[in-house]
Design an enzyme around this catalytic site. Sequence first.
Site, PDB file in Angstrom:
ATOM      1  N   LYS A 214      54.277 -49.045  33.340  1.00 14.96           N
ATOM      2  CA  LYS A 214      54.402 -49.962  32.187  1.00 14.96           C
ATOM      3  C   LYS A 214      55.610 -50.878  32.330  1.00 14.96           C
ATOM      4  O   LYS A 214      55.529 -52.067  32.077  1.00 14.96           O
ATOM      5  CB  LYS A 214      54.632 -49.176  30.878  1.00 14.96           C
ATOM      6  CG  LYS A 214      53.534 -48.281  30.425  1.00 14.96           C
ATOM      7  CD  LYS A 214      53.862 -47.671  29.066  1.00 14.96           C
ATOM      8  CE  LYS A 214      55.133 -46.843  29.012  1.00 14.96           C
ATOM      9  NZ  LYS A 214      55.047 -45.477  29.491  1.00 14.96           N
TER      10      LYS A 214
ATOM     11  N   ARG B  57      54.447 -43.745  19.885  1.00 13.71           N
ATOM     12  CA  ARG B  57      54.161 -42.469  20.551  1.00 13.71           C
ATOM     13  C   ARG B  57      53.735 -41.386  19.582  1.00 13.71           C
ATOM     14  O   ARG B  57      53.510 -40.243  20.006  1.00 13.71           O
ATOM     15  CB  ARG B  57      55.403 -41.990  21.303  1.00 13.71           C
ATOM     16  CG  ARG B  57      55.650 -42.793  22.546  1.00 13.71           C
ATOM     17  CD  ARG B  57      56.682 -42.127  23.424  1.00 13.71           C
ATOM     18  NE  ARG B  57      57.168 -43.102  24.372  1.00 13.71           N
ATOM     19  CZ  ARG B  57      58.102 -42.875  25.261  1.00 13.71           C
ATOM     20  NH1 ARG B  57      58.666 -41.706  25.329  1.00 13.71           N
ATOM     21  NH2 ARG B  57      58.484 -43.813  26.075  1.00 13.71           N
TER      22      ARG B  57
ATOM     23  N   ARG C 165      62.215 -41.902  41.508  1.00 11.60           N
ATOM     24  CA  ARG C 165      62.609 -43.158  40.836  1.00 11.60           C
ATOM     25  C   ARG C 165      64.128 -43.252  40.668  1.00 11.60           C
ATOM     26  O   ARG C 165      64.793 -42.315  40.273  1.00 11.60           O
ATOM     27  CB  ARG C 165      61.936 -43.203  39.461  1.00 11.60           C
ATOM     28  CG  ARG C 165      62.220 -44.466  38.692  1.00 11.60           C
ATOM     29  CD  ARG C 165      61.238 -44.636  37.583  1.00 11.60           C
ATOM     30  NE  ARG C 165      61.502 -43.775  36.440  1.00 11.60           N
ATOM     31  CZ  ARG C 165      60.885 -43.902  35.264  1.00 11.60           C
ATOM     32  NH1 ARG C 165      59.962 -44.833  35.098  1.00 11.60           N
ATOM     33  NH2 ARG C 165      61.171 -43.100  34.272  1.00 11.60           N
TER      34      ARG C 165
ATOM     35  N   ARG D  87      67.463 -41.088  36.505  1.00 10.18           N
ATOM     36  CA  ARG D  87      67.598 -40.760  35.079  1.00 10.18           C
ATOM     37  C   ARG D  87      67.572 -39.250  34.904  1.00 10.18           C
ATOM     38  O   ARG D  87      66.807 -38.567  35.572  1.00 10.18           O
ATOM     39  CB  ARG D  87      66.442 -41.390  34.297  1.00 10.18           C
ATOM     40  CG  ARG D  87      66.661 -42.846  34.026  1.00 10.18           C
ATOM     41  CD  ARG D  87      65.446 -43.529  33.478  1.00 10.18           C
ATOM     42  NE  ARG D  87      64.662 -42.733  32.544  1.00 10.18           N
ATOM     43  CZ  ARG D  87      63.581 -43.200  31.923  1.00 10.18           C
ATOM     44  NH1 ARG D  87      63.174 -44.434  32.128  1.00 10.18           N
ATOM     45  NH2 ARG D  87      62.901 -42.442  31.093  1.00 10.18           N
TER      46      ARG D  87
ATOM     47  N   ARG E 221      57.789 -34.121  29.240  1.00  8.38           N
ATOM     48  CA  ARG E 221      57.400 -35.439  28.749  1.00  8.38           C
ATOM     49  C   ARG E 221      55.894 -35.654  28.909  1.00  8.38           C
ATOM     50  O   ARG E 221      55.242 -36.252  28.052  1.00  8.38           O
ATOM     51  CB  ARG E 221      58.186 -36.533  29.492  1.00  8.38           C
ATOM     52  CG  ARG E 221      59.644 -36.597  29.040  1.00  8.38           C
ATOM     53  CD  ARG E 221      60.520 -37.261  30.070  1.00  8.38           C
ATOM     54  NE  ARG E 221      60.282 -38.686  30.208  1.00  8.38           N
ATOM     55  CZ  ARG E 221      60.606 -39.390  31.300  1.00  8.38           C
ATOM     56  NH1 ARG E 221      61.158 -38.801  32.343  1.00  8.38           N
ATOM     57  NH2 ARG E 221      60.384 -40.681  31.346  1.00  8.38           N
TER      58      ARG E 221
HETATM   59  P1  AMP Z   1      61.019 -43.931  28.186  1.00  6.00           P
HETATM   60  O1  AMP Z   1      62.025 -44.749  28.937  1.00  6.00           O
HETATM   61  O2  AMP Z   1      60.001 -44.782  27.493  1.00  6.00           O
HETATM   62  O3  AMP Z   1      60.405 -42.854  29.028  1.00  6.00           O
HETATM   63  O4  AMP Z   1      61.824 -43.198  27.007  1.00  6.00           O
HETATM   64  C1  AMP Z   1      62.916 -42.332  27.290  1.00  6.00           C
HETATM   65  C2  AMP Z   1      63.158 -41.413  26.104  1.00  6.00           C
HETATM   66  O5  AMP Z   1      63.484 -42.197  24.920  1.00  6.00           O
HETATM   67  C3  AMP Z   1      61.944 -40.583  25.678  1.00  6.00           C
HETATM   68  O6  AMP Z   1      61.778 -39.411  26.459  1.00  6.00           O
HETATM   69  C4  AMP Z   1      62.301 -40.277  24.223  1.00  6.00           C
HETATM   70  O7  AMP Z   1      63.315 -39.290  24.138  1.00  6.00           O
HETATM   71  C5  AMP Z   1      62.899 -41.600  23.758  1.00  6.00           C
HETATM   72  N1  AMP Z   1      61.849 -42.532  23.245  1.00  6.00           N
HETATM   73  C6  AMP Z   1      61.461 -43.725  23.781  1.00  6.00           C
HETATM   74  N2  AMP Z   1      60.482 -44.299  23.060  1.00  6.00           N
HETATM   75  C7  AMP Z   1      60.228 -43.443  22.039  1.00  6.00           C
HETATM   76  C8  AMP Z   1      59.301 -43.466  20.941  1.00  6.00           C
HETATM   77  N3  AMP Z   1      58.440 -44.473  20.760  1.00  6.00           N
HETATM   78  N4  AMP Z   1      59.326 -42.418  20.080  1.00  6.00           N
HETATM   79  C9  AMP Z   1      60.190 -41.382  20.232  1.00  6.00           C
HETATM   80  N5  AMP Z   1      61.082 -41.291  21.252  1.00  6.00           N
HETATM   81  C10 AMP Z   1      61.097 -42.321  22.149  1.00  6.00           C
END
Ligand code: AMP
Length: 214
Positions: free
Chosen positions: A13, A86, A125, A158, A169
């Site tokens: 994405k 989400r 990554r 990360r 996740r």
């Molecule tokens: P991502 O970079 O999108 O994988 O997001 C990293 C982390 O940010 C996730 O594992 C969550 O802890 C938090 N996060 C990001 N987007 C959301 C969302 N829409 N709702 C809840 N937590 C989020």
Amino acid sequence: MVVLLMGPPGCGKGTQAKLLVEKHGFSHISTGDLIRAEAYSQSDRARDLRETIDQGNLVSDEIILDLVSEKLSNPQKAYLCDGFPRTLSQVYGLDTVLCNKSMRISAVVHFHIPDDLIIERLSGRLSCVQCKAIYNLLYNPPTNNLICDACGANLLQRSDDEPAAIRKRLTLHHEKSAPILAVYEGRGILHTISGAPSPEAVFGALEKILKNTH
Ligand code: AMP
């Protein structure tokens, strides 16, 4: 126009969003980036946010909706939401935010990709601490060990790309995403594409969908 990019972590994405911003002028709203920025700031809730992210848990719907609402500031612009919504309550919260701003979702693009490919992608990554460029030790390694080719800053893995956090996740993603996709399918705005091919091929599929979206 608002377009949602949905799919598990590591489905591409972020890469596709970057291409859409560069080639089609979208404004990119990545809730992951917004949360990470706040988690590493001096804000009162930074420490709690860091803990939530590191354990692979979701941040509260209220915090997420506030951050997104602030970013969706101009109804004339084309926005790309990545990593959001989400949860079902984020879906309905977003409906309210958009309704109040006379905006609507034009398309939801879901990237489908097998779990074993995701684990392979995420474990390799690396991202740049400064310009956020993304590398992968398997497919797209940096020229100099752990240094960004684009800006020379350090590259880091990360903390939530550790295998245990990835598994958590993915489990969360599968649990939460099915009902969300069902809502958008019911509204007739869901498009599913494969996230497995090359970034160029995935981008071609994405452009085809957006060509017919207003
Ligand atoms: P991502 O970079 O999108 O994988 O997001 C990293 C982390 O940010 C996730 O594992 C969550 O802890 C938090 N996060 C990001 N987007 C959301 C969302 N829409 N709702 C809840 N937590 C989020």
